[in-house]
Motif scaffolding. Structure first.
Motif, PDB file in Angstrom:
ATOM      1  N   ASN A 202       0.840  -1.196   0.000  1.00  0.00           N
ATOM      2  CA  ASN A 202       0.000   0.000   0.000  1.00  0.00           C
ATOM      3  C   ASN A 202       0.875   1.246   0.000  1.00  0.00           C
ATOM      4  N   VAL A 203       0.500   2.222  -0.761  1.00  0.00           N
ATOM      5  CA  VAL A 203       1.272   3.463  -0.806  1.00  0.00           C
ATOM      6  C   VAL A 203       0.336   4.622  -1.157  1.00  0.00           C
ATOM      7  N   ALA A 204       0.575   5.777  -0.514  1.00  0.00           N
ATOM      8  CA  ALA A 204      -0.192   6.987  -0.851  1.00  0.00           C
ATOM      9  C   ALA A 204       0.741   7.927  -1.598  1.00  0.00           C
ATOM     10  N   LEU A 205       0.316   8.352  -2.784  1.00  0.00           N
ATOM     11  CA  LEU A 205       1.153   9.198  -3.642  1.00  0.00           C
ATOM     12  C   LEU A 205       0.588  10.609  -3.704  1.00  0.00           C
ATOM     13  N   VAL A 206       1.398  11.594  -3.328  1.00  0.00           N
ATOM     14  CA  VAL A 206       0.944  12.986  -3.355  1.00  0.00           C
ATOM     15  C   VAL A 206       1.356  13.656  -4.657  1.00  0.00           C
ATOM     16  N   LEU A 207       0.389  14.316  -5.314  1.00  0.00           N
ATOM     17  CA  LEU A 207       0.664  15.176  -6.469  1.00  0.00           C
ATOM     18  C   LEU A 207       0.460  16.612  -6.019  1.00  0.00           C
ATOM     19  N   ALA A 208       1.449  17.458  -6.265  1.00  0.00           N
ATOM     20  CA  ALA A 208       1.412  18.821  -5.752  1.00  0.00           C
ATOM     21  C   ALA A 208       0.817  19.797  -6.765  1.00  0.00           C
ATOM     22  N   ASN A 209       0.601  21.010  -6.317  1.00  0.00           N
ATOM     23  CA  ASN A 209       0.105  22.117  -7.138  1.00  0.00           C
ATOM     24  C   ASN A 209       0.952  22.298  -8.397  1.00  0.00           C
ATOM     25  N   GLU A 210       0.275  22.648  -9.517  1.00  0.00           N
ATOM     26  CA  GLU A 210       0.914  22.770 -10.824  1.00  0.00           C
ATOM     27  C   GLU A 210       2.093  23.741 -10.827  1.00  0.00           C
ATOM     28  N   GLY A 211       1.974  24.850 -10.107  1.00  0.00           N
ATOM     29  CA  GLY A 211       3.033  25.849 -10.172  1.00  0.00           C
ATOM     30  C   GLY A 211       3.952  25.841  -8.967  1.00  0.00           C
ATOM     31  N   ALA A 212       3.359  25.750  -7.770  1.00  0.00           N
ATOM     32  CA  ALA A 212       4.135  25.929  -6.532  1.00  0.00           C
ATOM     33  C   ALA A 212       4.976  24.721  -6.170  1.00  0.00           C
ATOM     34  N   GLY A 213       4.627  23.552  -6.659  1.00  0.00           N
ATOM     35  CA  GLY A 213       5.381  22.351  -6.334  1.00  0.00           C
ATOM     36  C   GLY A 213       5.051  21.820  -4.945  1.00  0.00           C
ATOM     37  N   VAL A 214       5.932  20.967  -4.434  1.00  0.00           N
ATOM     38  CA  VAL A 214       5.686  20.246  -3.175  1.00  0.00           C
ATOM     39  C   VAL A 214       5.703  21.214  -1.990  1.00  0.00           C
ATOM     40  N   SER A 215       4.669  21.139  -1.141  1.00  0.00           N
ATOM     41  CA  SER A 215       4.596  22.015   0.034  1.00  0.00           C
ATOM     42  C   SER A 215       5.514  21.472   1.133  1.00  0.00           C
TER      43      SER A 215
END
Lengths: 255, 255
Positions: A202-215
């Motif tokens: 099991n794994v949860a994958l985060v996709l970040a905001n198009e411009g700002a990138g990873v928070s």
């Protein structure tokens, strides 16, 4: 309330949240909605479209299930529609209620962190359903999952794939209780094709905001950071394309 | 001709083909254009935007290179712009001339067969550049590669990645002379992850129209047909998402 004014009202997120209703527009999307298990509350049809064969079949299906159908003129329909060139048919349906406790906790969980473009989010949900993710979580800052363009771009996937809007704290709490590690897509991460070789079940994958990138909070919480290798000089991929590659590799590319 | 009327004229494909010029709109796209080797013929700036820091730098860069800059009012700018909420800057540049003989014949060649949505085509070109395809060929029926929305969605990739519009006969002739086999993406094909294990050094991959699917002539000419495995009940992926997964696997997933 008449269906026309209700459909107009549901253009606003607040109204969708209060009424727990959303609008599905277009022949193909309404067909997919009627094929699903969601509760359809009514359909709005432009009189000019009622002779179209597929629209006529949709009206028949609604009548057969005692779903109210309201006929309006083209101008009225356009006032409720979200598209520039409406196909003359839309339906109103109940937003399914999902609680964190009821979420499937297996395989790949997709987490959208402030992904803002509705077309991208709909396309991502379409991919999540097709490529076998178990659930998609929308964090605050992400466009409303029941926005008309998200619904349309998802091409019916929103009616079958499990989606939920959660706060960051609720998401982390749920992942912790289920013992699901967080991965984040980041251009500075380890190559995806290497990372998937040792993926947990099991794994949860985060996709970040198009411009700002990873928070910063996502970066701090992530167990691993994975990258899609790119040619020199290329800055980024479209977020829906990146999501597709990551999901495909997590589901199919793992040994 | 004044830049304003020229930019308005270039909204039509015929005018772009006759003038061999295209329009790049938006701060980020114009920045990428000035970073490229393409010949920039002029820039159009809304007076209301000239105080914006990034726009002011773009104007300076143009002036430093003796590229004409024309200032217009917001209404005039909107009449030349392709977006609903223009950023107030666009540039006109020369469409690069490419002949089949000059095309790079190595690695992965992407072939678009009547892919119609400009956003999809721009996103595909962005992916082709980032994931290392050598060239993208547009067959008849595909949206014009120099359409304003294609240019914008490609996020600068059109200024570096090699693209060309060819007929089917020209494409097949070129592939034959270079001995490049044709693969086609098709939901009924062999699984992608299996196919890439035996990929030749050079391969041309055809992506078909969003709705109609693979055309008979492409199916007849294809050496292999490859599929992205999907869950039961899922009909298809967005064509730009499918292109991303296929390109990633052809470039990175092959042993």
């Amino acid at each position: 309330m008449k269906l026309l004014s209700l459909a107009r009202d549901l253009k606003r997120r607040k109204a969708r949240e209060r009424q727990r209703l959303f609008v599905a527009e277009g022949v193909r999307t309404v067909e997919a909605l009627l094929d699903s298990t969601l509760t359809v509350r009514g359909a709005l049809v432009a009189r000019e479209s009622r002779d179209d064969a597929r629209t006529a079949r949709l009206v028949q299906r609604c009548e057969g299930r005692r779903i109210p159908v309201e006929f309006v003129n083209e101008t009225e329909f356009a006032s409720a529609a979200d598209t520039d060139a409406p196909q003359g048919v839309l339906a109103l349906a109940t937003i399914p209620r999902t609680a964190p406790e009821g979420l499937p906790a297996a395989g790949t969980v997709l987490v959208l962190d402030a992904v803002q473009d509705p077309g991208n989010v709909g396309t991502i949900i379409r991919s999540a359903a097709a490529l076998g993710a178990s659930v998609t979580i929308a964090l605050p800052g992400t466009v409303d999952l029941w926005n008309a363009k998200v619904v349309r771009s998802a091409m019916g996937a929103l009616f079958t794939h499990c989606v939920i809007s959660l706060t960051w704290e609720e998401t982390v709490g749920w992942l912790d209780r289920r013992n699901i590690p967080l991965w984040v897509a980041d251009t500075h991460g380890e190559p995806l094709q290497v990372a998937v070789r040792t993926r947990p079940a099991n794994v949860a994958l985060v996709l970040a905001n198009e411009g700002a990138g990873v928070s910063p909070r996502v970066a701090a919480a992530a167990a691993r950071s994975v990258a899609i290798p790119m040619t020199a000089g290329s800055e980024s991929l479209n977020v829906a394309v990146a999501a597709g590659i990551l999901l495909y590799m997590l589901e199919t590319g793992a040994p």
